[in-house]
Design an enzyme around this catalytic site. Sequence first.
Site, PDB file in Angstrom:
ATOM      1  N   HIS A   1      -1.584   7.748   3.363  1.00 58.30           N
ATOM      2  CA  HIS A   1      -0.199   8.103   3.036  1.00 58.30           C
ATOM      3  C   HIS A   1       0.727   8.659   4.405  1.00 58.30           C
ATOM      4  O   HIS A   1       1.494   8.114   4.544  1.00 58.30           O
ATOM      5  CB  HIS A   1      -0.256   9.501   2.070  1.00 58.30           C
ATOM      6  CG  HIS A   1      -0.847   9.250   0.918  1.00 58.30           C
ATOM      7  ND1 HIS A   1      -1.947   9.803   0.296  1.00 58.30           N
ATOM      8  CD2 HIS A   1      -0.720   8.542  -0.257  1.00 58.30           C
ATOM      9  CE1 HIS A   1      -2.321   9.384  -0.861  1.00 58.30           C
ATOM     10  NE2 HIS A   1      -1.254   8.527  -1.465  1.00 58.30           N
TER      11      HIS A   1
ATOM     12  N   GLY B   1       0.544  12.080  -4.550  1.00 59.57           N
ATOM     13  CA  GLY B   1      -0.010  13.277  -3.912  1.00 59.57           C
ATOM     14  C   GLY B   1      -1.438  13.136  -3.336  1.00 59.57           C
ATOM     15  O   GLY B   1      -1.893  11.971  -3.513  1.00 59.57           O
TER      16      GLY B   1
ATOM     17  N   ASP C   1      -2.506  -1.231  -2.257  1.00 55.66           N
ATOM     18  CA  ASP C   1      -2.020  -1.717  -3.605  1.00 55.66           C
ATOM     19  C   ASP C   1      -1.337  -2.846  -3.313  1.00 55.66           C
ATOM     20  O   ASP C   1      -0.142  -2.861  -3.383  1.00 55.66           O
ATOM     21  CB  ASP C   1      -1.515  -0.500  -3.889  1.00 55.66           C
ATOM     22  CG  ASP C   1      -2.183   0.822  -4.473  1.00 55.66           C
ATOM     23  OD1 ASP C   1      -2.869   0.960  -5.460  1.00 55.66           O
ATOM     24  OD2 ASP C   1      -2.334   1.569  -3.236  1.00 55.66           O
TER      25      ASP C   1
ATOM     26  N   LEU D   1      -2.437  14.055  -0.581  1.00 56.57           N
ATOM     27  CA  LEU D   1      -2.362  13.226   0.765  1.00 56.57           C
ATOM     28  C   LEU D   1      -3.524  13.042   1.522  1.00 56.57           C
ATOM     29  O   LEU D   1      -4.325  13.764   1.863  1.00 56.57           O
ATOM     30  CB  LEU D   1      -1.081  13.493   1.432  1.00 56.57           C
ATOM     31  CG  LEU D   1       0.162  14.001   0.567  1.00 56.57           C
ATOM     32  CD1 LEU D   1       1.470  14.250   1.294  1.00 56.57           C
ATOM     33  CD2 LEU D   1       0.584  12.721  -0.043  1.00 56.57           C
TER      34      LEU D   1
ATOM     35  N   VAL E   1      -5.390   1.954   5.694  1.00 50.58           N
ATOM     36  CA  VAL E   1      -6.060   2.992   6.483  1.00 50.58           C
ATOM     37  C   VAL E   1      -7.416   3.108   5.826  1.00 50.58           C
ATOM     38  O   VAL E   1      -7.382   3.353   4.664  1.00 50.58           O
ATOM     39  CB  VAL E   1      -5.328   4.035   6.578  1.00 50.58           C
ATOM     40  CG1 VAL E   1      -6.033   5.416   7.550  1.00 50.58           C
ATOM     41  CG2 VAL E   1      -3.780   3.695   7.299  1.00 50.58           C
TER      42      VAL E   1
END
Length: 282
Positions: free
Chosen positions: A37, A31, A150, A33, A176
């Site tokens: 995401h 979350g 990640d 976001l 991003v």
Amino acid sequence: MIVFSKSSEMREWSFEQHKAGKTISFVPTMGYLHDGHLSLVSQAQKNADVTVLSIFVNPAQFAPGEDYNKYPRDEKRDIRVCEERGVDVVYIPEVNEMYPDSYSTYVEVEGLTDYLCGKSRPTHFRGVATIVTKLFNIVNPDIAVFGQKDAQQARIIEQLCSDLQFNINIVVAPIVREQDGLAMSSRNVRLTDEHRKEAPAIYRALMELKEQYNKGVTEVEDYKRTFSEYLSKNAPDAVIDYVEVVDWNSMSPVKVVEKNVLIAVAAKFSNVRLIDNIILEQ
Ligand code: AMP
């Protein structure tokens, strides 16, 4: 858009979608976001008929003393953003349902978790692998999208899927960044103004390494030194946790810097830990 919190409802919805012949893509998140995401959401939407995004700050992947309680949260805004982006389902599990008092099963991916973040956060990937396994079982997606941000996590999930025979296609989406190069992260809002100014030096240091690579430097130690020197000059408050050159498949350190290696770094600005990486291609 539907918001579910019960696993039974989520499961039932996925069952109905599959019965109707639809494919499901899945974006697991914690979350708060941001555009990183949302780029995963776009990839997910391109690859399947319907898209599920989950929001769950997973206690099992935070060690005592880490930032579980301080992790930024804004469910209302997240739900609104998902609706605007045409997400079909937001799944927000409850901690008590995911980890009831009787909970006792964990998933360990061996080998890949020995390096990089696994070294400094020894229980982290056990928590990640466990929650992702649970979410895969509940959501039952055909495709799941993870970020290269990640990188080690993405590689571990690929391995988990292959080892546990999940019939799920794992897509890894590019990092991003903010305009100044800082990799987007929910944790960036926890940086002080001063540290926020210093933090893009992490990416600029990685770009210096890319230049070294283009010049044909092959010594791992040269890359590590350049990174450390650049950061101590340009981000004096950063404390480097690691800078490593690893093989994508094994996540283990390479001896010689060649194409297709991953340079992964982690650095802390007081108690905010940031990670970033680049893949060196030809
Ligand atoms: P998180 O909410 O931080 O657990 O991240 C959820 C997913 O979004 C993971 O697959 C991350 O790798 C991915 N993600 C986070 N930040 C970025 C970013 N800046 N660019 C691309 N993907 C990202």
